[in-house]
Design an enzyme around this catalytic site. Structure first.
Site, short mmCIF file in Angstrom:
data_model
loop_
_atom_site.label_atom_id
_atom_site.label_comp_id
_atom_site.label_asym_id
_atom_site.label_seq_id
_atom_site.Cartn_x
_atom_site.Cartn_y
_atom_site.Cartn_z
N ASP A 40 0.81 -1.21 0.00
CA ASP A 40 0.00 0.00 0.00
C ASP A 40 0.84 1.26 0.00
O ASP A 40 2.05 1.23 -0.13
CB ASP A 40 -1.05 -0.01 1.12
N LYS A 62 -3.70 2.64 0.10
CA LYS A 62 -4.62 3.41 0.92
C LYS A 62 -4.19 4.86 0.93
O LYS A 62 -3.05 5.16 1.22
CB LYS A 62 -4.63 2.90 2.35
N MET A 177 -1.12 9.48 12.60
CA MET A 177 -2.42 9.78 11.97
C MET A 177 -3.13 10.95 12.64
O MET A 177 -4.35 11.04 12.58
CB MET A 177 -3.34 8.55 12.01
N1 SAH Z 1 2.57 0.80 10.59
C1 SAH Z 1 2.99 2.16 10.38
C2 SAH Z 1 1.93 3.15 10.80
C3 SAH Z 1 0.68 3.06 9.99
S1 SAH Z 1 -0.50 4.26 10.40
C4 SAH Z 1 4.30 2.39 11.13
O1 SAH Z 1 4.70 1.57 11.95
O2 SAH Z 1 4.95 3.39 10.86
C5 SAH Z 1 -0.14 5.52 9.24
C6 SAH Z 1 0.51 6.70 9.92
O3 SAH Z 1 1.88 6.44 10.13
C7 SAH Z 1 0.49 7.98 9.15
O4 SAH Z 1 -0.74 8.65 9.29
C8 SAH Z 1 1.59 8.74 9.81
O5 SAH Z 1 1.17 9.27 11.05
C9 SAH Z 1 2.58 7.65 10.10
N2 SAH Z 1 3.62 7.54 9.07
C10 SAH Z 1 3.91 6.49 8.30
N3 SAH Z 1 4.97 6.75 7.52
C11 SAH Z 1 5.38 7.99 7.82
C12 SAH Z 1 6.44 8.83 7.38
N4 SAH Z 1 7.31 8.43 6.46
N5 SAH Z 1 6.57 10.05 7.92
C13 SAH Z 1 5.70 10.48 8.87
N6 SAH Z 1 4.68 9.74 9.30
C14 SAH Z 1 4.52 8.51 8.80
#
Ligand code: SAH
Length: 512
Positions: A40, A62, A177
């Site tokens: 995704d 998504k 998020m």
């Molecule tokens: N499983 C993922 C999180 C999924 S929820 C993890 O462990 O990172 C999705 C959220 O992750 C986004 O809304 C944001 O808050 C954060 N996120 C994921 N990648 C990011 C990035 N490169 N920079 C900043 N926030 C990120």
């Protein structure tokens, strides 16, 4: 592995937060073995390059507004693919079990009795702050941290988050998020006793060249974020550790940070330059403008190899790593190896070519001080060339300077055309799109043909190249840039890939 009856298997793999270097070794290995990869938006598409040719890639991408596939549909897809006996990788941004709904996917597999494994990933909750220079724990400043969803409406009464305990019970708070609800989150924390002056940071697209960070306090951070136009995906960090950024910033201070740099070398040769650029903070965009098509004349080739074997040549001169690779492949096809060179001395135009020789166990007897044909000629002038036979394997349409110069010294030059450096038959669509859409800052050229070919790939229209800073590996390439109606503002002083990157860094320094 044999297909048919073997049982399917699902690997829930953490892709890391964005920087492709942050996937785990195990995760990379699973990608290389997969029959099908279900990915995704937050998994870096560049990781898909690790897939084997022929693997099926399914985007269930998504975005906050648009779920291409519902979670139920994704679960069903994984079950169906595993049932079909396939090796499935479910590639998820960050860590699969940190707000990744990986647990739900695992439950769906368990319910169907299908085997799976989990390869944890580097979560954005820790990595995005780290790339912003913010450690989530720090001696004397923070002994605990929590990762919290910012997705829930903090205003609703039945919130599953215990704001009262969270606000003062944990030192560092990391919200995922939460960008859209920042004001409410801050208010909740303040209402529950956290000081309004507590430092806060929001990091957008953490660990990537497009990373941006807004800094403020609980009282001001939502305005700072709005002013900066920061949007998801972003991580919010609240706590004293945010102050450390001032001293520990390391990523977004790199000399080429955030610059989108076009890499026009062949697909096979691009990675060295891309890596060197990324190490300086740039976002390399590969758009190969060259494809090597072998086109040696069999009779000419046989004569050249025969000349080598009978020690007829005093010198063999290589003017590119491609010529080395292609010629050695022909030697192999003829059942020969490096010993075929015997007493023939070998010249290389520069360190890249010398390195290609070294990989085959061949040491260049001559590498000039200036890595152009004229530099090689200077090197030969110090030697007795009269009456020497010289083998010169090269590309079709190569410059005549070397042949003419050697002939003028009394040498007998056998040119051997090995390949033509052609415009790629299958151009990189995404790279071209980004160039045309104005999403590139700098273009790099490591050869004249890459300049000419790129112009051809643009159907002769250089408009997308005009606004770019153009960097050339040396004076010959810079001339090709001028011939195309453009100007190479940056020209490497040392005509190598490292020299090219150094010149870009030096140029960035003068403009800082
Ligand atoms: N499983 C993922 C999180 C999924 S929820 C993890 O462990 O990172 C999705 C959220 O992750 C986004 O809304 C944001 O808050 C954060 N996120 C994921 N990648 C990011 C990035 N490169 N920079 C900043 N926030 C990120």
């Amino acid at each position: 592995m044999s297909g048919g009856t073997r049982a399917g298997f699902v690997s829930l793999v953490g892709a890391g937060p964005g920087d492709p270097g942050l996937i785990t070794v195990g995760g990379a290995a699973r990608l290389a073995e997969a029959d099908v990869i279900v990915y995704d938006r937050l998994a870096n598409p560049r990781l898909l390059a690790l897939a084997r040719p022929g693997a099926e890639l399914i985007d269930v991408g998504k975005t906050p507004e648009r779920h291409t596939l519902s979670q139920d549909a994704i679960n069903a897809l994984l079950v169906e693919q595993a049932r079909a006996g396939r090796r499935v990788v479910r590639l998820k941004g960050g860590d699969p079990f940190v707000f990744g709904r990986g647990g739900e996917e695992a439950e769906a597999l368990v319910a169907e009795g299908l085997p799976f494994e989990v390869l944890p990933g580097v979560t954005s909750a820790v990595a995005a702050p780290a790339y912003a220079g913010i450690p989530v724990t720090h001696r004397g400043l923070a002994s605990s941290f929590a990762i919290i969803t910012g997705h829930e409406d903090p205003a609703k009464d039945d919130s599953s988050i215990d704001w009262a305990k969270l606000a003062t019970g944990v030192d560092t708070l990391v919200f995922l998020m939460g960008t859209g609800r920042l004001a409410e989150i801050a208010r909740r924390l303040i209402d529950n006793g956290r000081a309004p002056a507590t430092p806060a940071a929001v990091i957008e697209w953490g660990t990537l060249a497009r990373q941006r960070t807004a800094i403020g306090t609980l009282a001001t951070i939502d305005v700072a974020v709005r002013d900066a136009g920061i949007a998801p995906p972003a991580v919010t960090v609240v706590g004293e550790v945010v102050r450390l950024r001032e001293r520990l910033r390391w990523f977004d201070t790199r000399p080429l940070f955030g610059k989108r740099v076009l890499v026009t070398r062949t697909r096979q040769q691009a990675s060295d330059l891309s890596r060197a650029l990324a190490a300086r903070g740039a976002d390399p965009v590969e758009l190969p403008a060259i494809e090597i098509l072998p086109n040696a004349d069999p009779a000419q080739l046989a004569a050249a190899i025969d000349g080598l074997k009978t020690s007829a040549y005093g010198w063999c001169v290589f003017t590119s790593a491609n010529a080395v690779g292609t010629f050695l492949a022909h030697l192999r096809d003829a059942g020969l190896d490096a010993r075929a060179f015997g007493r023939t001395q070998i010249a290389a135009i520069g360190p890249g070519t010398a390195e290609a020789l070294a990989r085959a166990g061949l040491r260049a007897d001559l590498v000039p001080e200036r890595f152009v044909a004229e530099g090689l000629l200077d090197g030969f002038r110090a030697r007795v060339m009269r009456g020497q036979r010289v083998l010169l394997p090269h590309a079709e349409g190569a410059r005549e300077a070397l042949t003419d110069g050697l002939a003028a010294m009394g040498a007998q030059v056998d040119e051997l055309t090995l390949y033509v450096s052609a415009v790629p038959r299958d151009p990189d669509v995404e790279g071209l799109r980004r160039l045309r859409a104005g999403e590139i800052d700098i273009a790099t050229f490591a050869s004249s043909s890459s300049v000419r070919n790129l112009v051809e790939m643009l159907d002769g229209d250089i408009t997308p190249l005009r606004p770019l800073l153009i960097a050339a590996i040396g004076p010959v390439t810079a001339q090709a840039v001028r011939d195309a109606g453009l100007e190479a503002v940056v020209v490497a002083e040392t005509y190598t890939i490292d020299g090219l990157v150094d010149a870009l860094v030096a140029h960035a320094g003068t403009r800082a």
